[in-house]
Design an enzyme around this catalytic site. Structure first.
Site, PDB file in Angstrom:
ATOM      1  N   ASP A   1       4.738 -14.617  11.808  1.00 46.96           N
ATOM      2  CA  ASP A   1       3.411 -15.166  11.531  1.00 46.96           C
ATOM      3  C   ASP A   1       2.421 -13.999  11.683  1.00 46.96           C
ATOM      4  OD1 ASP A   1       0.893 -16.294  11.652  1.00 46.96           O
ATOM      5  OD2 ASP A   1       1.505 -17.991  12.900  1.00 46.96           O
TER       6      ASP A   1
ATOM      7  N   LYS B   1      -7.180  -1.044  11.661  1.00 48.23           N
ATOM      8  CA  LYS B   1      -6.567  -1.490  10.395  1.00 48.23           C
ATOM      9  C   LYS B   1      -5.370  -0.593  10.079  1.00 48.23           C
ATOM     10  CE  LYS B   1      -6.047  -1.787   5.712  1.00 48.23           C
ATOM     11  NZ  LYS B   1      -5.250  -0.921   4.844  1.00 48.23           N
TER      12      LYS B   1
ATOM     13  N   GLU C   1       0.824  -1.215   0.000  1.00 43.91           N
ATOM     14  CA  GLU C   1       0.000   0.000   0.000  1.00 43.91           C
ATOM     15  C   GLU C   1       0.862   1.271   0.000  1.00 43.91           C
ATOM     16  OE1 GLU C   1      -3.206  -0.155   2.880  1.00 43.91           O
ATOM     17  OE2 GLU C   1      -3.321   2.023   2.975  1.00 43.91           O
TER      18      GLU C   1
ATOM     19  N   HIS D   1     -12.590  24.443   5.983  1.00 38.75           N
ATOM     20  CA  HIS D   1     -12.100  25.821   5.880  1.00 38.75           C
ATOM     21  C   HIS D   1     -12.341  26.396   4.502  1.00 38.75           C
ATOM     22  CE1 HIS D   1      -9.128  26.074   9.457  1.00 38.75           C
ATOM     23  NE2 HIS D   1     -10.395  26.089   9.800  1.00 38.75           N
TER      24      HIS D   1
END
Ligand code: MEV
Length: 420
Positions: A276, A260, A83, A374
């Site tokens: 693991d 997450k 990602e 804003h």
């Protein structure tokens, strides 16, 4: 002299230049650097011995998060993840934390628990019978791993718990094992299987499952850090982050996404160092709901100076000996880059990265929201000053925000068009 992990503009370097910096920082050999650079880190031969039905391998990008200062020690943190933005976000948050001394951490120790499920028994009598055999059970468990024993690890305690289920009452016998620098799954499962016959004989019941628990509540890593108010973008951002934390802590849908984000950091380090990852993930989410409500793994508050203080706490069952971390060459190199000397140190780095990741995500979410807010407010003011009235104000403002052109001249043009 300790080398610093604080680097600005690391992202501007080429991969080769970055690798050169890491090589120097971690004293990597030419071979180790070449192994990382080639992206062909695990041979087919090794892979074929790790799992079944192997046909090849799959690569992940390995990035380095910079700026981490944890308990006074500098770390370059290897992160394997697909990602974008995660490594940059961790580095940025670490740079902010650094200004106030970096991360402060704790580790409870490497105790894992094995569970032995005893059925078809009077649980009270069975519990007494097990405890009468405690000495011989502990001895049998210890015999399974002389190496662990020789370094001060091994079985430390034995307890029993009764649970009521639709299949009737069961006795759960729990063996606590100090796994030291190993993740310990193999060691603990071997002990559980070895002691099961003694337990079965003593209770005159039937033993079913003999397996470790991934909810490692005796293997907790903790980190906290202070983030400077001005660096974060001021009071608005701090207030926003605290409200975002409360949102997560009181809403399971938000908490799942919030956590997450935390795991983006933790799992990326776990991937890089050959851990693991499923065990860590399962333990983390279970721990997030240990109070009976699924909650945030982090917490945020202001201190007396109005700076933001964050903390994180979760079970981290990881190892630096045994398992994939000892087989996979890139995992070994990642551990060398980190320079961790124990499983506990690795766990402390991982929770620090998790906290940094959470800070970065919340800051981005809050600040972008604030910016948009804003912008809308600003656009309305400009629309009014251009002469918009009533319903015209929102129409002019919305068009300018959409066009990302919040200007007096454009407001006048839009107003003229509307009035035509
Ligand atoms: C994306 O991978 C992680 C975030 O959704 C975390 C969060 O929402 O806190 C940005």
């Amino acid at each position: 002299m300790q080398k610093s992990s604080a680097v600005s503009g690391f992202y501007k370097l080429s991969p080769e230049e970055r690798l050169g910096f890491v090589k120097e920082f971690a004293d990597l050999t030419d071979d180790e650097a070449a192994t990382l650079h080639s992206m062909r880190t695990l041979s087919l031969d090794k892979a074929d011995k790790m799992i079944e039905n192997v046909v090849g391998g799959i690569s992940h990008p390995l990035g380095i998060a910079v700026n981490f200062l944890i308990d006074g020690k500098d770390y370059l943190v290897p992160m394997a993840i697909e990602e974008p933005s995660v490594v940059a976000a961790a580095s940025k948050a670490a740079a902010i934390a650094r200004k106030k001394g970096g991360f402060r951490t704790k580790y409870s120790g490497s105790i894992m628990r094995a569970q032995i499920q005893v059925v078809d028994v009077d649980v009270k009598k069975a519990a007494k019978a097990v405890m009468k055999e405690k000495k011989s059970i502990m001895k049998k468990a210890a015999e399974q791993n002389p190496t662990l024993l020789s370094i001060g690890g091994g079985p430390k305690d034995l307890k029993t718990r009764a649970i009521k289920t639709p299949s009737g009452s069961m006795l759960i016998v729990e063996l606590y094992v100090d796994c030291k620098d190993a993740m310990g799954a193999n060691a603990v499962n071997t002990m559980a299987e070895a002691i099961a016959p003694i337990i079965e004989k003593a209770t005159k019941g039937n033993v079913l499952l003999r397996i470790l628990s991934n909810l490692a509540t005796e293997r907790i890593a903790f980190a906290s850090a202070t983030f400077d108010k001005e660096e974060l973008g001021g009071e608005y951002v701090i207030e926003g982050i605290i409200k975002a934390y409360h949102f997560a802590d009181f809403d399971q849908y938000r908490a799942t996404t919030h956590n997450k984000g935390v795991m983006n950091g933790i799992i990326a380090v776990a991937m890089a160092t050959g851990q693991d990852t499923r065990a860590i993930e399962a333990g983390a989410h279970s721990y997030a709901s240990i109070t009976g409500r699924y909650r945030s793994l982090t917490s945020w508050k202001k201190d007396r100076r109005e700076d933001l203080v964050g903390s994180i706490e979760l079970p981290i069952a990881v190892g630096i000996v045994g398992g994939s971390s000892s087989v996979n060459p890139s995992a070994k190199i990642a551990l060398k880059i980190l320079g961790v000397k124990s499983a506990g140190e690795l766990a402390r780095v991982m929770v620090s990265v998790g906290l940094a990741q959470n800070l970065a995500a919340l800051r981005a979410l809050v600040a972008e929201g604030i910016q948009k807010g804003h912008m809308r407010l600003h656009a309305r003011n400009i629309a009014v000053s251009a002469g918009a009235k009533g319903g015209e104000i929102d129409k002019v403002a919305a068009t300018m925000v959409k066009e990302k052109a919040v200007k007096f001249t454009r407001a006048k043009e839009i107003l003229d068009e509307i009035r035509k």
